[in-house]
Design an enzyme around this catalytic site. Structure first.
Site, PDB file in Angstrom:
ATOM      1  N   ASP A  30      33.562  44.871  48.890  1.00 51.13           N
ATOM      2  CA  ASP A  30      34.841  45.587  48.933  1.00 51.13           C
ATOM      3  C   ASP A  30      34.904  46.412  50.225  1.00 51.13           C
ATOM      4  OD1 ASP A  30      36.992  46.673  46.498  1.00 51.13           O
ATOM      5  OD2 ASP A  30      36.873  47.779  48.386  1.00 51.13           O
ATOM      6  N   ASN A  86      41.285  44.822  36.914  1.00 53.28           N
ATOM      7  CA  ASN A  86      42.600  45.426  36.722  1.00 53.28           C
ATOM      8  C   ASN A  86      43.699  44.363  36.726  1.00 53.28           C
ATOM      9  OD1 ASN A  86      41.375  47.990  36.827  1.00 53.28           O
ATOM     10  ND2 ASN A  86      41.531  48.052  39.065  1.00 53.28           N
ATOM     11  N   HIS A  99      40.615  39.461  40.493  1.00 52.20           N
ATOM     12  CA  HIS A  99      39.311  39.847  41.043  1.00 52.20           C
ATOM     13  C   HIS A  99      38.556  40.708  40.061  1.00 52.20           C
ATOM     14  CE1 HIS A  99      42.355  42.749  42.391  1.00 52.20           C
ATOM     15  NE2 HIS A  99      41.408  43.679  42.303  1.00 52.20           N
ATOM     16  N   PHE A 100      37.259  40.520  40.063  1.00 53.48           N
ATOM     17  CA  PHE A 100      36.349  41.348  39.273  1.00 53.48           C
ATOM     18  C   PHE A 100      35.602  42.250  40.237  1.00 53.48           C
ATOM     19  CE2 PHE A 100      36.292  39.430  34.996  1.00 53.48           C
ATOM     20  CZ  PHE A 100      37.059  38.305  35.235  1.00 53.48           C
ATOM     21  N   HIS A 101      35.607  43.553  39.950  1.00 53.37           N
ATOM     22  CA  HIS A 101      34.779  44.490  40.713  1.00 53.37           C
ATOM     23  C   HIS A 101      33.397  44.551  40.053  1.00 53.37           C
ATOM     24  CE1 HIS A 101      38.237  46.752  42.696  1.00 53.37           C
ATOM     25  NE2 HIS A 101      38.881  46.217  41.674  1.00 53.37           N
TER      26      HIS A 101
HETATM   27  P1  5GP Z   1      42.419  46.549  42.628  1.00 53.35           P
HETATM   28  O1  5GP Z   1      42.892  47.977  42.625  1.00 53.35           O
HETATM   29  O2  5GP Z   1      43.529  45.577  42.904  1.00 53.35           O
HETATM   30  O3  5GP Z   1      41.636  46.208  41.373  1.00 53.35           O
HETATM   31  O4  5GP Z   1      41.362  46.470  43.801  1.00 53.35           O
HETATM   32  C1  5GP Z   1      41.586  45.836  45.032  1.00 53.35           C
HETATM   33  C2  5GP Z   1      40.367  46.051  45.850  1.00 53.35           C
HETATM   34  O5  5GP Z   1      40.453  45.226  47.005  1.00 53.35           O
HETATM   35  C3  5GP Z   1      40.179  47.494  46.348  1.00 53.35           C
HETATM   36  O6  5GP Z   1      38.944  48.012  45.894  1.00 53.35           O
HETATM   37  C4  5GP Z   1      40.234  47.367  47.874  1.00 53.35           C
HETATM   38  O7  5GP Z   1      39.344  48.220  48.535  1.00 53.35           O
HETATM   39  C5  5GP Z   1      39.882  45.901  48.089  1.00 53.35           C
HETATM   40  N1  5GP Z   1      40.466  45.329  49.301  1.00 53.35           N
HETATM   41  C6  5GP Z   1      41.765  45.393  49.686  1.00 53.35           C
HETATM   42  N2  5GP Z   1      41.953  44.750  50.839  1.00 53.35           N
HETATM   43  C7  5GP Z   1      40.734  44.268  51.212  1.00 53.35           C
HETATM   44  C8  5GP Z   1      40.290  43.513  52.347  1.00 53.35           C
HETATM   45  O8  5GP Z   1      41.049  43.158  53.246  1.00 53.35           O
HETATM   46  N3  5GP Z   1      38.981  43.188  52.372  1.00 53.35           N
HETATM   47  C9  5GP Z   1      38.106  43.557  51.383  1.00 53.35           C
HETATM   48  N4  5GP Z   1      36.822  43.187  51.518  1.00 53.35           N
HETATM   49  N5  5GP Z   1      38.492  44.274  50.312  1.00 53.35           N
HETATM   50  C10 5GP Z   1      39.799  44.629  50.234  1.00 53.35           C
END
Ligand code: 5GP
Length: 139
Positions: A30, A86, A99-101
């Protein structure tokens, strides 16, 4: 579905720090980690939210998610972690590609923090029946 930043990462138009890839799945660090080792695992299929994902892509992610989590733990030294997934803006989704964190919980306290407003289950039987009626539908 509108193209997202993750589609561009999948295509190689935007760089990422790749940690795993197979025919159906990509995992990368991330860009704004909340803990060292914070990793995103995404299907190559372009689905906006988990409920829209095909069973095949879901199976492919499920097969490797524990393996990637083990790798994150091994590389960072963490022994605890959260999986966060999310769906929808009110549920804190910012990128509309599934996506899975994987978020390690480190000894310094960094990692996922959450509020868990537990309540009481009142209509369990009726609710379970209603959900079960839909739970066998494949995608
Ligand atoms: P969400 O809130 O949608 O569950 O999380 C999206 C995640 O994607 C966030 O933690 C954010 O930091 C990550 N993210 C957004 N844009 C990019 C990117 O261009 N590259 C990477 N590696 N992560 C990203």
């Amino acid at each position: 579905m509108a193209e997202t930043i993750f589609t561009k990462i999948l295509r190689g138009d935007i760089p990422c720090h790749r940690v795993y890839e197979d025919d159906h799945v990509l995992a990368f660090l991330d860009i704004n980690p909340i803990a060292r080792g914070h990793t995103l695992v995404i299907p190559k299929e372009a689905a906006a939210s988990l409920d829209q994902l095909s069973d095949d892509s879901a199976a492919a992610i499920g097969r490797v998610l524990p393996r990637i989590a083990r790798a994150v733990l091994a590389a960072t030294g963490a022994t605890n972690f959260n999986i966060l997934q999310n769906n929808g803006a009110p549920a804190h989704q910012a990128v509309f590609h599934v996506h899975f964190h994987i978020i390690p919980k480190h000894a310094d306290g960094s990692g996922l923090e959450m509020e868990w407003n537990a309540g009481q289950l009142h209509d369990g039987a009726a609710l379970a029946t209603a959900i079960a009626a839909h739970a066998t539908v494949p995608r």
